[in-house]
Motif scaffolding. Structure first.
Motif, PDB file in Angstrom:
ATOM      1  N   LEU A 166       0.776  -1.199   0.165  1.00 51.80           N
ATOM      2  CA  LEU A 166      -0.166  -0.013  -0.091  1.00 51.80           C
ATOM      3  C   LEU A 166       0.788   1.105  -0.086  1.00 51.80           C
ATOM      4  CD1 LEU A 166      -2.756  -1.101   2.372  1.00 51.80           C
ATOM      5  CD2 LEU A 166      -3.083  -0.646  -0.043  1.00 51.80           C
ATOM      6  N   TYR A 167       1.695   1.177   0.920  1.00 56.77           N
ATOM      7  CA  TYR A 167       2.770   2.433   0.808  1.00 56.77           C
ATOM      8  C   TYR A 167       3.445   2.524  -0.679  1.00 56.77           C
ATOM      9  CZ  TYR A 167       2.576   3.488   5.838  1.00 56.77           C
ATOM     10  OH  TYR A 167       2.239   3.805   6.826  1.00 56.77           O
ATOM     11  N   ALA A 168       3.819   1.385  -1.316  1.00 54.63           N
ATOM     12  CA  ALA A 168       4.342   1.436  -2.603  1.00 54.63           C
ATOM     13  C   ALA A 168       3.383   1.823  -3.571  1.00 54.63           C
ATOM     14  CB  ALA A 168       4.933   0.011  -2.923  1.00 54.63           C
ATOM     15  N   VAL A 169       2.261   1.654  -3.479  1.00 58.88           N
ATOM     16  CA  VAL A 169       1.257   2.311  -4.522  1.00 58.88           C
ATOM     17  C   VAL A 169       0.970   3.601  -4.376  1.00 58.88           C
ATOM     18  CG1 VAL A 169      -1.308   2.083  -5.019  1.00 58.88           C
ATOM     19  CG2 VAL A 169      -0.294  -0.177  -4.525  1.00 58.88           C
ATOM     20  N   TYR A 170       1.037   4.002  -3.042  1.00 60.13           N
ATOM     21  CA  TYR A 170       0.912   5.501  -2.989  1.00 60.13           C
ATOM     22  C   TYR A 170       2.154   6.132  -3.761  1.00 60.13           C
ATOM     23  CZ  TYR A 170       1.328   9.990  -0.685  1.00 60.13           C
ATOM     24  OH  TYR A 170       1.378  11.298  -0.461  1.00 60.13           O
ATOM     25  N   PHE A 171       3.216   5.944  -3.440  1.00 59.70           N
ATOM     26  CA  PHE A 171       4.642   6.638  -3.937  1.00 59.70           C
ATOM     27  C   PHE A 171       4.759   6.159  -5.571  1.00 59.70           C
ATOM     28  CE2 PHE A 171       5.547   6.722   0.553  1.00 59.70           C
ATOM     29  CZ  PHE A 171       5.826   8.018   0.383  1.00 59.70           C
ATOM     30  N   ILE A 172       4.360   5.155  -5.992  1.00 54.24           N
ATOM     31  CA  ILE A 172       4.333   4.969  -7.251  1.00 54.24           C
ATOM     32  C   ILE A 172       3.480   5.895  -8.163  1.00 54.24           C
ATOM     33  CG2 ILE A 172       3.475   3.269  -9.336  1.00 54.24           C
ATOM     34  CD1 ILE A 172       4.554   1.112  -7.420  1.00 54.24           C
ATOM     35  N   HIS A 173       2.196   6.235  -7.575  1.00 54.98           N
ATOM     36  CA  HIS A 173       1.490   7.061  -8.490  1.00 54.98           C
ATOM     37  C   HIS A 173       1.906   8.630  -7.970  1.00 54.98           C
ATOM     38  CE1 HIS A 173      -1.254   4.054 -10.102  1.00 54.98           C
ATOM     39  NE2 HIS A 173      -1.535   3.708  -8.715  1.00 54.98           N
ATOM     40  N   ARG A 174       2.184   8.871  -7.043  1.00 53.92           N
ATOM     41  CA  ARG A 174       2.515  10.271  -6.319  1.00 53.92           C
ATOM     42  C   ARG A 174       4.003  10.529  -7.120  1.00 53.92           C
ATOM     43  NH1 ARG A 174       4.745  13.843  -5.173  1.00 53.92           N
ATOM     44  NH2 ARG A 174       5.674  13.486  -2.804  1.00 53.92           N
ATOM     45  N   LYS A 175       4.968   9.690  -7.359  1.00 48.10           N
ATOM     46  CA  LYS A 175       6.122  10.196  -7.597  1.00 48.10           C
ATOM     47  C   LYS A 175       6.489   9.849  -9.035  1.00 48.10           C
ATOM     48  CE  LYS A 175       7.937  11.297  -3.624  1.00 48.10           C
ATOM     49  NZ  LYS A 175       8.519  12.683  -3.330  1.00 48.10           N
ATOM     50  N   VAL A 188      -6.030   4.283  -1.412  1.00 50.00           N
ATOM     51  CA  VAL A 188      -4.725   4.619  -1.508  1.00 50.00           C
ATOM     52  C   VAL A 188      -4.481   5.267  -2.886  1.00 50.00           C
ATOM     53  CG1 VAL A 188      -2.242   4.085  -1.544  1.00 50.00           C
ATOM     54  CG2 VAL A 188      -3.918   3.348   0.444  1.00 50.00           C
ATOM     55  N   THR A 189      -4.941   4.451  -4.119  1.00 50.84           N
ATOM     56  CA  THR A 189      -4.760   4.948  -5.395  1.00 50.84           C
ATOM     57  C   THR A 189      -5.306   6.243  -5.570  1.00 50.84           C
ATOM     58  OG1 THR A 189      -4.705   2.678  -6.248  1.00 50.84           O
ATOM     59  CG2 THR A 189      -5.124   4.247  -7.747  1.00 50.84           C
ATOM     60  N   THR A 190      -6.595   6.511  -5.360  1.00 46.19           N
ATOM     61  CA  THR A 190      -7.298   7.680  -5.476  1.00 46.19           C
ATOM     62  C   THR A 190      -6.533   8.806  -4.731  1.00 46.19           C
ATOM     63  OG1 THR A 190      -9.410   6.564  -5.597  1.00 46.19           O
ATOM     64  CG2 THR A 190      -9.523   8.861  -5.335  1.00 46.19           C
ATOM     65  N   PHE A 191      -6.314   8.591  -3.453  1.00 42.78           N
ATOM     66  CA  PHE A 191      -5.737   9.643  -2.623  1.00 42.78           C
ATOM     67  C   PHE A 191      -4.300  10.022  -3.323  1.00 42.78           C
ATOM     68  CE2 PHE A 191      -5.230  12.143   0.930  1.00 42.78           C
ATOM     69  CZ  PHE A 191      -3.776  12.376   1.443  1.00 42.78           C
ATOM     70  N   SER A 192      -3.467   8.846  -3.799  1.00 47.56           N
ATOM     71  CA  SER A 192      -2.176   9.276  -4.316  1.00 47.56           C
ATOM     72  C   SER A 192      -2.257  10.205  -5.549  1.00 47.56           C
ATOM     73  CB  SER A 192      -1.282   8.159  -4.339  1.00 47.56           C
ATOM     74  OG  SER A 192      -1.935   7.133  -5.366  1.00 47.56           O
TER      75      SER A 192
END
Length: 342
Positions: free
Chosen positions: A46-55, A124-128
Motif C-alpha cells: 500500500l505504501y508502494a502504491v502511494y509513492f508509485i502514483h505520486r512520484k 490509496v490509489t485515489t488519494f495518491s
C-alpha cells in the motif's frame, strides 16, 4: 511554502497518520497472527502504491506528456494487488495457478478480507493520484509565476546591462569623435545606435521574436563596437539561418557578445573575437570565442549578465538547451545549443 516542503508534509501526514488509521479499521492484528506474510506484504505494498502514483505516474503525465506508461503502471498495480491477496492461501495459489477460486461463490463476490484489501487499494490509489495531481498543478503555477518574475527581472537587468552609463558614454563618445573629425561614418554610427535603442524598447516585453531580428541586432552591436576598436582587435561574425521566422527569446545571445567585447579587447595586445550563429530546422548553435586580458577582469559586475542568461535559459528552455562555457585562462569559449521547438 514551496512545492518540495508541501509534498513532504503531505507524504508524512499520509504515511504516519492517514494510512495507519485506515489499516487499523481492518482486523490487522488477527492477520498478523494467522497470515503474517500477507499482512506485512499488504502494508508495504500500500505504501508502494502511494509513492508509485505520486512520484512516478503523475509526473509522467504532466512533465513528459506520457499516457501509456501511467496506464500500464495502474494495470500492474492492480495485478500485484491481486497477487498479494493470494498470500492468504499460498498453497491453493500454487496448486491451481491462481486461476480457480478458493471457495465456490458467485461472480464478483469477494470475501471480507478481499473487500478490505481492494477498498484500501482504491482509497490509496485515489488519494495518491489526487495528491500527485494537485502537486503538479501547484508546481506548474509556481513555475509560471517564477517565469513571470524572472522575465521582469531579466527585462530590468537587460536595461541595466544595455542602456547603462558605461554603454551610453562609450557609444556617444565614439559618435561625437566621428562628428568632430567629420568622418563619413558618423551618420551610420548614429543610425545604428538609434536602431539599437529602438530594438531594446520595442522587444523588451515580447516573449519571443524572429531569429533574424536578434541576428540583425547582434550585427549592429558589433558594427557599433568596431568604431571604437583599433587594429589590435579582429572581429568576425558569421550567420547561417535557414528559417528567419524561427522564434527565440529576445536578448539571450547578445549577453555573450557583450561579454566578449567587455573582456576580450585590449588597446595594445592583439586579440580575436569569433562569433557564429547557425540555425537548422528547430535547432540553433551559437558559439563565441574571445581572448581574456587580466586588466579586463578588474571590471565590476563580472558574471552578472551570464548568470542572468543561465536563469532565463533554464526557465524558458528547460531540458531544451545545452550551455557549455570554458575558460582556459586566456581564451574564453561559449557554446550554446537550443531546441526551439521544445
Amino acid at each position: 511554502m514551496n512545492t518540495r516542503n508541501l509534498t513532504w508534509l503531505i507524504d508524512i501526514i499520509f504515511c504516519l497518520i492517514l494510512l495507519p488509521m485506515m489499516i487499523m479499521l481492518l482486523p490487522v492484528e488477527r492477520w498478523l497472527t494467522h497470515h503474517t506474510a500477507f499482512a506485512v506484504m499488504l502494508v508495504l505494498w500500500l505504501y508502494a502504491v502511494y509513492f508509485i502514483h505520486r512520484k512516478v505516474t503523475m509526473p509522467m503525465i504532466f512533465r513528459r506528456k506520457n499516457w501509456w506508461a501511467p496506464v500500464l503502471a495502474f494495470i500492474l498495480t492492480v495485478m500485484v494487488t491481486w497477487l498479494v491477496i493470494q498470500l492468504d492461501d499460498p498453497g491453493h495459489f500454487m496448486r491451481h495457478g491462481g486461476m480457480e477460486p478458493r471457495r465456490p461463490h458467485r461472480f464478483f463476490w469477494l470475501s471480507p478480507r478481499e473487500q478490505g484489501v481492494w477498498f484500501l487499494f482504491a482509497v490509496v490509489t485515489t488519494f495518491s493520484i489526487a495528491v500527485g495531481l494537485l502537486t503538479e498543478l501547484y508546481r506548474q503555477m509556481l513555475e509560471k509565476k517564477e517565469l513571470e518574475q524572472e522575465k521582469s527581472k531579466a527585462e530590468l537587468a537587460m536595461y541595466k546591462a544595455q542602456i547603462n552609463p558605461h554603454f551610453l558614454f562609450n557609444t556617444l563618445n565614439t559618435i561625437y569623435s566621428l562628428i568632430v573629425t567629420r568622418s563619413d561614418q558618423a551618420e551610420q554610427a548614429f543610425v545604428q545606435f538609434t536602431s539599437m535603442v529602438k530594438y531594446l524598447y520595442s522587444n523588451a516585453s515580447a516573449d519571443f521574436i524572429p531569429l533574424s531580428s536578434e541576428e540583425e541586432y547582434i550585427r549592429q552591436y558589433i558594427a557599433l563596437q568596431k568604431f571604437r576598436l583599433n587594429e589590435h582587435t579582429q572581429v568576425s561574425f558569421s550567420a547561417e539561418i535557414r528559417n528567419p521566422d524561427a522564434l527565440i527569446a529576445p536578448m539571450l545571445l547578445i549577453t555573450f557578445v557583450e561579454n566578449a567585447f567587455k573582456y576580450g579587447v585590449s588597446s595594445h595586445n592583439d586579440s580575436d573575437i569569433d562569433i557564429s550563429l547557425v540555425q537548422e530546422e528547430n535547432r540553433i548553435r551559437f558559439n563565441v570565442r574571445n581572448h581574456v586580458f587580466p586588466e579586463s577582469l578588474k571590471k565590476k559586475g563580472d558574471g552578472i549578465g551570464i548568470a542572468n542568461c543561465r536563469k532565463r535559459l533554464s526557465l524558458i528552455y528547460p531540458d531544451a538547451h545545452t550551455l557549455r562555457i570554458s575558460d582556459s585562462g586566456n581564451i574564453f569559449k561559449v557554446e550554446l545549443e537550443i531546441n526551439l521547438k521544445k
